[in-house]
Design a protein around this motif. Structure first.
Motif, PDB file in Angstrom:
ATOM      1  N   LEU A 108      30.928 -15.455  24.818  1.00  0.00           N
ATOM      2  CA  LEU A 108      29.782 -15.082  23.981  1.00  0.00           C
ATOM      3  C   LEU A 108      28.769 -14.253  24.756  1.00  0.00           C
ATOM      4  N   ASN A 109      28.707 -14.465  26.078  1.00  0.00           N
ATOM      5  CA  ASN A 109      27.711 -13.766  26.887  1.00  0.00           C
ATOM      6  C   ASN A 109      28.108 -12.319  27.172  1.00  0.00           C
ATOM      7  N   ALA A 110      29.227 -11.842  26.552  1.00  0.00           N
ATOM      8  CA  ALA A 110      29.691 -10.478  26.833  1.00  0.00           C
ATOM      9  C   ALA A 110      29.330  -9.500  25.715  1.00  0.00           C
ATOM     10  N   ILE A 111      28.706 -10.012  24.653  1.00  0.00           N
ATOM     11  CA  ILE A 111      28.462  -9.165  23.481  1.00  0.00           C
ATOM     12  C   ILE A 111      27.677  -7.915  23.875  1.00  0.00           C
ATOM     13  N   TYR A 112      26.654  -8.096  24.704  1.00  0.00           N
ATOM     14  CA  TYR A 112      25.959  -6.952  25.257  1.00  0.00           C
ATOM     15  C   TYR A 112      26.032  -7.055  26.766  1.00  0.00           C
ATOM     16  N   PRO A 113      26.420  -6.088  27.549  1.00  0.00           N
ATOM     17  CA  PRO A 113      26.698  -4.684  27.218  1.00  0.00           C
ATOM     18  C   PRO A 113      28.186  -4.389  27.002  1.00  0.00           C
ATOM     19  N   ALA A 114      28.845  -5.242  26.248  1.00  0.00           N
ATOM     20  CA  ALA A 114      30.230  -5.008  25.870  1.00  0.00           C
ATOM     21  C   ALA A 114      31.204  -5.040  27.052  1.00  0.00           C
ATOM     22  N   ARG A 115      30.780  -5.722  28.100  1.00  0.00           N
ATOM     23  CA  ARG A 115      31.705  -6.023  29.203  1.00  0.00           C
ATOM     24  C   ARG A 115      31.527  -7.491  29.561  1.00  0.00           C
ATOM     25  N   TYR A 116      32.612  -8.136  30.012  1.00  0.00           N
ATOM     26  CA  TYR A 116      32.472  -9.547  30.406  1.00  0.00           C
ATOM     27  C   TYR A 116      31.647  -9.620  31.679  1.00  0.00           C
ATOM     28  N   PRO A 117      30.586 -10.420  31.685  1.00  0.00           N
ATOM     29  CA  PRO A 117      29.731 -10.497  32.871  1.00  0.00           C
ATOM     30  C   PRO A 117      30.206 -11.546  33.876  1.00  0.00           C
ATOM     31  N   CYS A 118      31.367 -12.119  33.656  1.00  0.00           N
ATOM     32  CA  CYS A 118      31.840 -13.181  34.554  1.00  0.00           C
ATOM     33  C   CYS A 118      33.362 -13.251  34.484  1.00  0.00           C
ATOM     34  N   ASN A 119      33.929 -14.096  35.352  1.00  0.00           N
ATOM     35  CA  ASN A 119      35.360 -14.377  35.321  1.00  0.00           C
ATOM     36  C   ASN A 119      35.581 -15.653  34.517  1.00  0.00           C
ATOM     37  N   ALA A 120      36.737 -15.745  33.860  1.00  0.00           N
ATOM     38  CA  ALA A 120      37.113 -16.991  33.186  1.00  0.00           C
ATOM     39  C   ALA A 120      38.523 -17.343  33.625  1.00  0.00           C
ATOM     40  N   VAL A 121      38.701 -18.589  34.114  1.00  0.00           N
ATOM     41  CA  VAL A 121      39.981 -18.996  34.687  1.00  0.00           C
ATOM     42  C   VAL A 121      40.403 -20.346  34.101  1.00  0.00           C
ATOM     43  N   PRO A 134      35.058  -7.124  16.861  1.00  0.00           N
ATOM     44  CA  PRO A 134      34.760  -6.197  15.754  1.00  0.00           C
ATOM     45  C   PRO A 134      35.108  -6.819  14.403  1.00  0.00           C
ATOM     46  N   ALA A 135      36.247  -7.506  14.326  1.00  0.00           N
ATOM     47  CA  ALA A 135      36.643  -8.133  13.066  1.00  0.00           C
ATOM     48  C   ALA A 135      35.681  -9.255  12.684  1.00  0.00           C
ATOM     49  N   MET A 136      35.198  -9.996  13.697  1.00  0.00           N
ATOM     50  CA  MET A 136      34.225 -11.071  13.442  1.00  0.00           C
ATOM     51  C   MET A 136      32.956 -10.493  12.815  1.00  0.00           C
ATOM     52  N   VAL A 137      32.511  -9.347  13.349  1.00  0.00           N
ATOM     53  CA  VAL A 137      31.276  -8.728  12.868  1.00  0.00           C
ATOM     54  C   VAL A 137      31.437  -8.325  11.406  1.00  0.00           C
ATOM     55  N   THR A 138      32.603  -7.762  11.112  1.00  0.00           N
ATOM     56  CA  THR A 138      32.885  -7.383   9.720  1.00  0.00           C
ATOM     57  C   THR A 138      32.864  -8.613   8.822  1.00  0.00           C
ATOM     58  N   LEU A 139      33.506  -9.663   9.310  1.00  0.00           N
ATOM     59  CA  LEU A 139      33.591 -10.902   8.524  1.00  0.00           C
ATOM     60  C   LEU A 139      32.192 -11.459   8.274  1.00  0.00           C
ATOM     61  N   ARG A 142      30.399 -10.255   5.361  1.00  0.00           N
ATOM     62  CA  ARG A 142      30.862 -10.767   4.074  1.00  0.00           C
ATOM     63  C   ARG A 142      30.509 -12.231   3.881  1.00  0.00           C
ATOM     64  N   LEU A 143      30.569 -13.006   4.981  1.00  0.00           N
ATOM     65  CA  LEU A 143      30.290 -14.439   4.892  1.00  0.00           C
ATOM     66  C   LEU A 143      29.065 -14.755   5.737  1.00  0.00           C
ATOM     67  N   PRO A 144      27.903 -14.854   5.113  1.00  0.00           N
ATOM     68  CA  PRO A 144      26.675 -15.091   5.879  1.00  0.00           C
ATOM     69  C   PRO A 144      26.765 -16.346   6.752  1.00  0.00           C
ATOM     70  N   GLY A 145      27.507 -17.334   6.310  1.00  0.00           N
ATOM     71  CA  GLY A 145      27.658 -18.570   7.091  1.00  0.00           C
ATOM     72  C   GLY A 145      28.271 -18.317   8.448  1.00  0.00           C
ATOM     73  N   VAL A 146      29.189 -17.360   8.523  1.00  0.00           N
ATOM     74  CA  VAL A 146      29.831 -17.042   9.792  1.00  0.00           C
ATOM     75  C   VAL A 146      28.801 -16.456  10.752  1.00  0.00           C
ATOM     76  N   GLN A 147      27.907 -15.628  10.197  1.00  0.00           N
ATOM     77  CA  GLN A 147      26.860 -15.045  11.030  1.00  0.00           C
ATOM     78  C   GLN A 147      25.939 -16.145  11.583  1.00  0.00           C
ATOM     79  N   GLN A 149      26.652 -19.224  12.038  1.00  0.00           N
ATOM     80  CA  GLN A 149      27.403 -20.004  13.022  1.00  0.00           C
ATOM     81  C   GLN A 149      27.425 -19.273  14.365  1.00  0.00           C
ATOM     82  N   LEU A 150      27.602 -17.966  14.324  1.00  0.00           N
ATOM     83  CA  LEU A 150      27.588 -17.175  15.555  1.00  0.00           C
ATOM     84  C   LEU A 150      26.244 -17.306  16.265  1.00  0.00           C
ATOM     85  N   PHE A 151      25.168 -17.208  15.496  1.00  0.00           N
ATOM     86  CA  PHE A 151      23.826 -17.344  16.090  1.00  0.00           C
ATOM     87  C   PHE A 151      23.658 -18.729  16.710  1.00  0.00           C
TER      88      PHE A 151
END
Lengths: 253, 474
Positions: A108-121, A134-139, A142-147, A149-151
């Motif tokens: 989630l912490n990679a949304i801005y600046p569109a690069r992962y700011p850390c490693n995940a292992v 991108p698909a999540m943003v589109t969704l 359409r579904l305010p609840g998804v937005q 939930q993201l917040f």
């Protein structure tokens, strides 16, 4: 001899492995499943919206999901296993940022600046759900609840990161660490008092900004005081009330 | 989470010697100082495996404490019954060359283990550890103390095997000053006819002097080793030995059965096999030992071991913490064991590994800066389950089935269907009692623990590298 030996083995102990979904049903731990269902959107409907929820894995212990500066394209939900995020600081020292359990979102912490700011292992064998962002943003349009939930997830992610910033004692940090893990497991339907500390002791120490020997010394004392029982990497909170009391300043709960 | 099993005192104290039963089950079997046993270690387990497992062992929330085993392979004189890995020499220089490699191995090994892992147990075995003079012994302890964190708690257990023929009171006092607090003295038999036949001449006075010196130097515990089934041994002669030993009042007594395997142990080829007692006499010797030690107040722990009621082994057996290890039984079973020296075996994490079994291989590895690991085994889940079953039988003579099922998440009746078939046969002969709640070794079965444990051994018929020979079960 393997087949004969497996006979008589019971299902593994209730452990952090999500009840996996299928082509139609969401996994029981899915961060978005409940929200989508509120709108009557199942996984088939999601596909029709070009929002593919993709099961990925297994990642073996030590395998990376992504590395610092990789382009950001997706967020991941852990379905099974444990993921560690960390950065290498300017002096090349590893700094552990967090541990992610089944049902929790990584990236989630990679949304801005569109690069992962850390490693995940992967800390053990890890299975994930990959949500194309991108698909999540589109969704979400359409579904305010998804937005919403993201917040919610974003704001929780920020809150967790600042938990250990204060001037807390080693006892408080370790109690908070275990109580927090137990709460997160129990919120997803796992045991609230039995944990598996999959992460190496060095990672716990790094995350809590303590020395490895301090982690063990405090845990040994907790054990001798009857607060916990320890067997290998399995920990049982035998006095959760007292641990919660110790942890209260860190957790505010 | 940690299983504690209480053996009824009556069962623990009243091991019942049944010669007819023991004779019927006399056969070959492992002693289960490890499970799987050493013949099943694999030669594709090497240095890198050991290093990875050692590093991983630091990462538990509370890492295990450490136990060190140091092997000194030299002896001044050959005892003809010996089945150990040892080298006969009187050249002290050979010892010095060995010590240099041992120090190097310590330097290579110690950094794999985090410094906050205290060494709470140290054991020097051989060969003859007192092949080293007091100065060399001091250097060894100094090297260990420099590279490991040796515990300073009084509960630490620092033991050494001693051949009293080559140790005077000053030497034993020096050992005490270096921190040793447990002495294990080899006796075997005081009967001169037996000593002649096995080439080990050792007087009662020498032995008593070593034990007295140890007590004067503050050693907490003294144990002695006896062997029955040696050439020229008689019931009368061994009774006399037992009386002398009881008078010395050692805290622990081990009475081992002599295993004559000359094809396997070269030293034994020098022994005149025609002088060995027959099976009936050997059995009678064991019966006599049990009877006399029992009458003298010693508790039968299991296998070859007896201890006085105040001894830590007895307390560990009573509170369910006794464990099997390479020295027999141990009260520090929760440690990772680091074996140092030629042929030494380690038990780190869920693995066993062994060092090169000859000086050439051992020196070559260490001289090139490598650990001398030549074989080993990572235990599977099945190995771990069976090891626990065997450990419970060996140490506590019982398995609480519900507790075992909960701990290992198995259905005992299904998982161990084959073992239970075998146990039912043993139950008919009165070695074990089977109830829906537990498996209990009977007082008569306690002298046949190996036979009972073998029912749980999945490796007995498994293929292995090279030939395996086990000694007879009694």
């Amino acid at each position: 001899m393997s087949e004969a030996m497996r006979a008589g083995k019971l299902a593994p102990a209730p452990s952090p492995i999500a009840d996996d979904g299928d082509a139609v049903r969401f996994c029981s731990t899915c961060a978005f499943g409940a929200v989508c269902q509120e709108y009557g959107v199942d996984k088939i409907a999601l596909n029709e919206l070009h929002c593919l929820v993709e099961h990925v894995g297994p990642f073996r212990q030590g395998e990376h999901l992504f590395r610092t500066n990789d382009p950001f394209g997706a967020i991941y939900a852990v379905r099974a296993g444990m993921v560690k995020t960390y950065i290498d600081d300017e002096l090349g020292r590893e700094q552990v940022l967090g541990f992610y359990l089944p049902g929790e979102m990584v990236g989630l912490n990679a949304i801005y600046p569109a690069r992962y700011p850390c490693n995940a292992v992967a800390l053990d064998t890890v299975y994930l759900c990959r949500f194309s962002f991108p698909a999540m943003v589109t969704l979400a349009t359409r579904l305010p609840g998804v937005q919403q939930q993201l917040f919610r997830l974003l704001s929780k992610d920020i809150g967790t990161a600042s938990l250990l910033g204060g001037d807390f004692s080693a006892d408080e940090r370790l109690a908070a660490f275990m109580v927090d893990l137990a709460d997160r497991y129990s919120a997803r339907g796992f045991s609230a008092t039995r944990l598996r500390l999959t992460m190496p002791r060095g990672d716990i120490a790094n995350y809590l900004r303590l020395a490895a020997e301090t982690v063990s010394r405090v845990l040994r004392r907790f054990r001798d005081q009857g607060l916990i029982a320890v067997e290998g990497r399995e920990v049982e909170l035998t006095n959760p009330v007292e641990l919660r009391h110790l942890a209260r300043c860190v957790l505010h709960r | 989470m940690i299983a504690v099993q209480h053996l009824p005192r009556s069962a623990a104290t009243a091991a019942r010697f049944d010669a007819e039963l023991i004779a019927r089950y006399d056969g070959n079997g492992p002693r289960y100082t490890s499970y799987p046993t050493a013949p099943h270690f694999r030669s594709d387990f090497r240095e890198a495996d050991y290093m990875a497992l050692a590093r991983a062992s630091n990462e538990d929330p509370i890492p295990r404490r450490l136990s060190l085993y140091v092997h000194v392979p030299f002896c001044f004189s050959p005892c003809f019954y010996c089945g150990c890995t040892r080298i006969i020499t009187r050249e002290r220089a050979k010892g010095e060359a060995y010590m240099q490699r041992l120090y190097r191995e310590i330097e290579l090994t110690a950094p794999l283990f985090d410094r906050d892992r205290r060494v709470v147990q140290l054991h020097l075995g051989g060969g003859t550890p007192n092949f080293l003079d007091a100065g060399q012994m001091g250097e060894l302890i100094e090297s260990l103390a420099q590279h490991f964190s040796l515990s300073t708690e009084p509960s630490r257990e620092f033991g050494i095997e001693l051949d009293p023929r080559y140790a005077d009171a000053d030497y034993v006092r020096a050992l005490g000053e270096l921190g040793f607090n447990r002495l294990s003295v080899g006796i075997q038999d005081f009967d001169p006819a037996v000593q002649e036949a096995v080439n080990r001449h050792q007087s009662e006075a020498q032995t008593a002097a070593a034990i007295e010196a140890a007590r004067a130097a503050g050693f907490r515990s003294v144990s002695v080793d006896l062997i029955y089934g040696l050439p020229n041994q008689t019931l009368a002669g061994f009774a006399s030995t037992l009386r002398s030993v009881i008078a010395l009042r050692p805290d622990r007594i081990a009475a081992y059965s002599y295993a004559h395997l000359p094809e396997l142990f070269k030293a034994q080829r020098q022994l005149d096999a025609s002088l060995l007692p027959d099976a009936a006499t050997k059995l009678a010797l064991l019966g006599e030992t049990v009877e006399m030690l029992d009458a003298a107040g010693y508790r039968y722990i299991g296998m070859d071991h007896f201890a006085l009621p105040g001894d830590e082994l007895v307390r560990a057996q009573d509170n369910g913490t006794l464990q099997r290890n390479f020295q027999g039984y141990s009260t520090h079973g929760d440690c990772d064991i680091i074996g140092l020296g030629m042929s030494a075996i380690s038990r780190v994490g869920d693995s066993y590994s062994q060092n090169a079994k000859d000086l050439v291989g051992y020196y070559a590895a260490v001289d090139h800066g490598h650990l001398p690991t030549v074989r080993g085994l990572r235990l599977s889940d099945d190995d771990l389950i069976r090891r626990d079953a065997i450990n419970r039988l060996m140490c506590h003579g019982a398995i609480d089935l519900r507790d075992f099922e909960a701990q290992h998440r198995i259905d005992f009746a299904v998982y161990f269907a084959g073992s239970l078939d075998r146990l039912h046969e043993l139950a008919e002969d009165g070695l074990v009692q089977l109830t829906p709640e537990r498996i209990l070794v009977t007082p008569r079965g306690r002298f046949l623990l190996r036979t009972v444990a073998m029912a749980f051994d999945a490796w007995l018929s498994a293929p292995r590298e090279g030939a395996v020979r086990y000694s007879r079960t009694i």
